[in-house]
Design a protein around this motif. Sequence first.
Motif, PDB file in Angstrom:
ATOM      1  N   LYS A 173       0.843  -1.192   0.000  1.00  0.00           N
ATOM      2  CA  LYS A 173       0.000   0.000   0.000  1.00  0.00           C
ATOM      3  C   LYS A 173       0.881   1.245   0.000  1.00  0.00           C
ATOM      4  O   LYS A 173       1.939   1.272   0.607  1.00  0.00           O
ATOM      5  N   LEU A 174       0.427   2.263  -0.703  1.00  0.00           N
ATOM      6  CA  LEU A 174       1.040   3.575  -0.661  1.00  0.00           C
ATOM      7  C   LEU A 174       0.074   4.492   0.064  1.00  0.00           C
ATOM      8  O   LEU A 174      -1.133   4.449  -0.183  1.00  0.00           O
ATOM      9  N   VAL A 175       0.591   5.296   0.963  1.00  0.00           N
ATOM     10  CA  VAL A 175      -0.211   6.281   1.675  1.00  0.00           C
ATOM     11  C   VAL A 175       0.377   7.632   1.340  1.00  0.00           C
ATOM     12  O   VAL A 175       1.600   7.799   1.374  1.00  0.00           O
ATOM     13  N   PHE A 176      -0.487   8.587   0.985  1.00  0.00           N
ATOM     14  CA  PHE A 176       0.051   9.880   0.604  1.00  0.00           C
ATOM     15  C   PHE A 176      -0.796  11.020   1.135  1.00  0.00           C
ATOM     16  O   PHE A 176      -1.957  10.851   1.514  1.00  0.00           O
ATOM     17  N   PHE A 177      -0.165  12.191   1.130  1.00  0.00           N
ATOM     18  CA  PHE A 177      -0.792  13.442   1.526  1.00  0.00           C
ATOM     19  C   PHE A 177      -0.549  14.422   0.392  1.00  0.00           C
ATOM     20  O   PHE A 177       0.560  14.501  -0.143  1.00  0.00           O
ATOM     21  N   SER A 178      -1.605  15.143  -0.014  1.00  0.00           N
ATOM     22  CA  SER A 178      -1.465  16.098  -1.104  1.00  0.00           C
ATOM     23  C   SER A 178      -2.309  17.324  -0.807  1.00  0.00           C
ATOM     24  O   SER A 178      -3.444  17.200  -0.365  1.00  0.00           O
ATOM     25  N   LEU A 179      -1.737  18.487  -1.045  1.00  0.00           N
ATOM     26  CA  LEU A 179      -2.501  19.731  -0.875  1.00  0.00           C
ATOM     27  C   LEU A 179      -2.831  20.366  -2.216  1.00  0.00           C
ATOM     28  O   LEU A 179      -3.968  20.690  -2.502  1.00  0.00           O
ATOM     29  N   THR A 180      -1.818  20.527  -3.055  1.00  0.00           N
ATOM     30  CA  THR A 180      -2.030  21.213  -4.334  1.00  0.00           C
ATOM     31  C   THR A 180      -2.364  20.248  -5.459  1.00  0.00           C
ATOM     32  O   THR A 180      -2.733  20.676  -6.540  1.00  0.00           O
ATOM     33  N   GLY A 181      -2.210  18.964  -5.218  1.00  0.00           N
ATOM     34  CA  GLY A 181      -2.493  17.967  -6.237  1.00  0.00           C
ATOM     35  C   GLY A 181      -1.263  17.391  -6.911  1.00  0.00           C
ATOM     36  O   GLY A 181      -1.360  16.407  -7.641  1.00  0.00           O
ATOM     37  N   GLN A 182      -0.080  17.980  -6.682  1.00  0.00           N
ATOM     38  CA  GLN A 182       1.143  17.472  -7.306  1.00  0.00           C
ATOM     39  C   GLN A 182       1.420  16.026  -6.873  1.00  0.00           C
ATOM     40  O   GLN A 182       1.695  15.167  -7.713  1.00  0.00           O
ATOM     41  N   THR A 183       1.347  15.763  -5.574  1.00  0.00           N
ATOM     42  CA  THR A 183       1.619  14.419  -5.069  1.00  0.00           C
ATOM     43  C   THR A 183       0.551  13.450  -5.564  1.00  0.00           C
ATOM     44  O   THR A 183       0.855  12.322  -5.957  1.00  0.00           O
ATOM     45  N   ARG A 184      -0.699  13.874  -5.588  1.00  0.00           N
ATOM     46  CA  ARG A 184      -1.791  13.033  -6.096  1.00  0.00           C
ATOM     47  C   ARG A 184      -1.559  12.669  -7.571  1.00  0.00           C
ATOM     48  O   ARG A 184      -1.785  11.537  -7.985  1.00  0.00           O
ATOM     49  N   ARG A 185      -1.096  13.626  -8.365  1.00  0.00           N
ATOM     50  CA  ARG A 185      -0.810  13.341  -9.775  1.00  0.00           C
ATOM     51  C   ARG A 185       0.291  12.281  -9.903  1.00  0.00           C
ATOM     52  O   ARG A 185       0.218  11.397 -10.752  1.00  0.00           O
ATOM     53  N   LEU A 196      -0.856   1.846  -8.606  1.00  0.00           N
ATOM     54  CA  LEU A 196      -0.657   0.960  -7.461  1.00  0.00           C
ATOM     55  C   LEU A 196      -1.696   1.294  -6.398  1.00  0.00           C
ATOM     56  O   LEU A 196      -2.221   2.404  -6.372  1.00  0.00           O
ATOM     57  N   PRO A 197      -2.001   0.354  -5.498  1.00  0.00           N
ATOM     58  CA  PRO A 197      -2.995   0.631  -4.456  1.00  0.00           C
ATOM     59  C   PRO A 197      -2.529   1.748  -3.521  1.00  0.00           C
ATOM     60  O   PRO A 197      -1.363   1.789  -3.124  1.00  0.00           O
ATOM     61  N   PHE A 198      -3.448   2.645  -3.189  1.00  0.00           N
ATOM     62  CA  PHE A 198      -3.081   3.773  -2.343  1.00  0.00           C
ATOM     63  C   PHE A 198      -4.225   4.174  -1.422  1.00  0.00           C
ATOM     64  O   PHE A 198      -5.367   3.789  -1.612  1.00  0.00           O
ATOM     65  N   TYR A 199      -3.834   4.944  -0.429  1.00  0.00           N
ATOM     66  CA  TYR A 199      -4.789   5.581   0.483  1.00  0.00           C
ATOM     67  C   TYR A 199      -4.344   7.029   0.639  1.00  0.00           C
ATOM     68  O   TYR A 199      -3.170   7.283   0.915  1.00  0.00           O
ATOM     69  N   GLU A 200      -5.260   7.965   0.485  1.00  0.00           N
ATOM     70  CA  GLU A 200      -4.957   9.376   0.672  1.00  0.00           C
ATOM     71  C   GLU A 200      -5.363   9.808   2.076  1.00  0.00           C
ATOM     72  O   GLU A 200      -6.506   9.582   2.494  1.00  0.00           O
ATOM     73  N   ILE A 201      -4.429  10.407   2.793  1.00  0.00           N
ATOM     74  CA  ILE A 201      -4.714  10.904   4.139  1.00  0.00           C
ATOM     75  C   ILE A 201      -5.742  12.021   4.034  1.00  0.00           C
ATOM     76  O   ILE A 201      -5.561  12.976   3.292  1.00  0.00           O
ATOM     77  N   ASP A 202      -6.811  11.882   4.788  1.00  0.00           N
ATOM     78  CA  ASP A 202      -7.902  12.859   4.807  1.00  0.00           C
ATOM     79  C   ASP A 202      -7.531  13.982   5.769  1.00  0.00           C
ATOM     80  O   ASP A 202      -7.338  13.746   6.963  1.00  0.00           O
ATOM     81  N   THR A 203      -7.435  15.199   5.255  1.00  0.00           N
ATOM     82  CA  THR A 203      -7.017  16.322   6.103  1.00  0.00           C
ATOM     83  C   THR A 203      -8.045  16.632   7.183  1.00  0.00           C
ATOM     84  O   THR A 203      -7.691  17.175   8.224  1.00  0.00           O
ATOM     85  N   GLU A 234       3.510  22.843  10.376  1.00  0.00           N
ATOM     86  CA  GLU A 234       2.121  23.143  10.760  1.00  0.00           C
ATOM     87  C   GLU A 234       1.144  22.608   9.713  1.00  0.00           C
ATOM     88  O   GLU A 234       0.047  22.192  10.042  1.00  0.00           O
ATOM     89  N   VAL A 235       1.542  22.630   8.463  1.00  0.00           N
ATOM     90  CA  VAL A 235       0.675  22.170   7.374  1.00  0.00           C
ATOM     91  C   VAL A 235       0.604  20.645   7.341  1.00  0.00           C
ATOM     92  O   VAL A 235      -0.438  20.076   7.022  1.00  0.00           O
ATOM     93  N   THR A 236       1.694  19.991   7.685  1.00  0.00           N
ATOM     94  CA  THR A 236       1.750  18.525   7.569  1.00  0.00           C
ATOM     95  C   THR A 236       1.514  17.798   8.889  1.00  0.00           C
ATOM     96  O   THR A 236       1.744  16.593   8.969  1.00  0.00           O
ATOM     97  N   GLU A 237       1.028  18.490   9.902  1.00  0.00           N
ATOM     98  CA  GLU A 237       0.749  17.841  11.188  1.00  0.00           C
ATOM     99  C   GLU A 237      -0.229  16.683  11.044  1.00  0.00           C
ATOM    100  O   GLU A 237      -0.165  15.710  11.788  1.00  0.00           O
ATOM    101  N   VAL A 238      -1.150  16.764  10.075  1.00  0.00           N
ATOM    102  CA  VAL A 238      -2.105  15.673   9.876  1.00  0.00           C
ATOM    103  C   VAL A 238      -1.394  14.387   9.487  1.00  0.00           C
ATOM    104  O   VAL A 238      -1.873  13.298   9.795  1.00  0.00           O
ATOM    105  N   VAL A 239      -0.246  14.500   8.826  1.00  0.00           N
ATOM    106  CA  VAL A 239       0.527  13.311   8.469  1.00  0.00           C
ATOM    107  C   VAL A 239       1.040  12.639   9.745  1.00  0.00           C
ATOM    108  O   VAL A 239       0.941  11.422   9.888  1.00  0.00           O
TER     109      VAL A 239
END
Length: 126
Positions: free
Chosen positions: A2-14, A21-28, A49-54
Amino acid sequence: MKLVFFSLTGQTRRFINKLDLPFYEIDTTNPFHEINEDYLLIVPTYDKEVTEVVNDFIEYKTNQEHLLGVAGGGNLNFGDLFVFTAKDIAKDYGIPLVFSFEFSGTNDDVKNFKKVVNEFESKRSD
């Protein structure tokens, strides 16, 4: 794996979407989701401060036990600060920084990151 990711602007999501591959996006709004399998974390570069949710996600229940490595995306113009979020996570949680890419990654980045994922999968099956 599994891949787990965090994206704000969409760059990482792209980047993630290119991998197929299978993934899960961290819900802010609610990062408290348990992953009951080994995973690699992919994060962009932002202030703590922005990535504390990670960190909230990693520290939720058994998630930290399953975290095998971290990859980071960023802008090479940042110089020494390139992928500093991923570097900080690697240091804070005692895991390897396994890959870095600029913006949403190139085709070569996609190919090379898939190799990294395959190496981790082979180690798990040994």
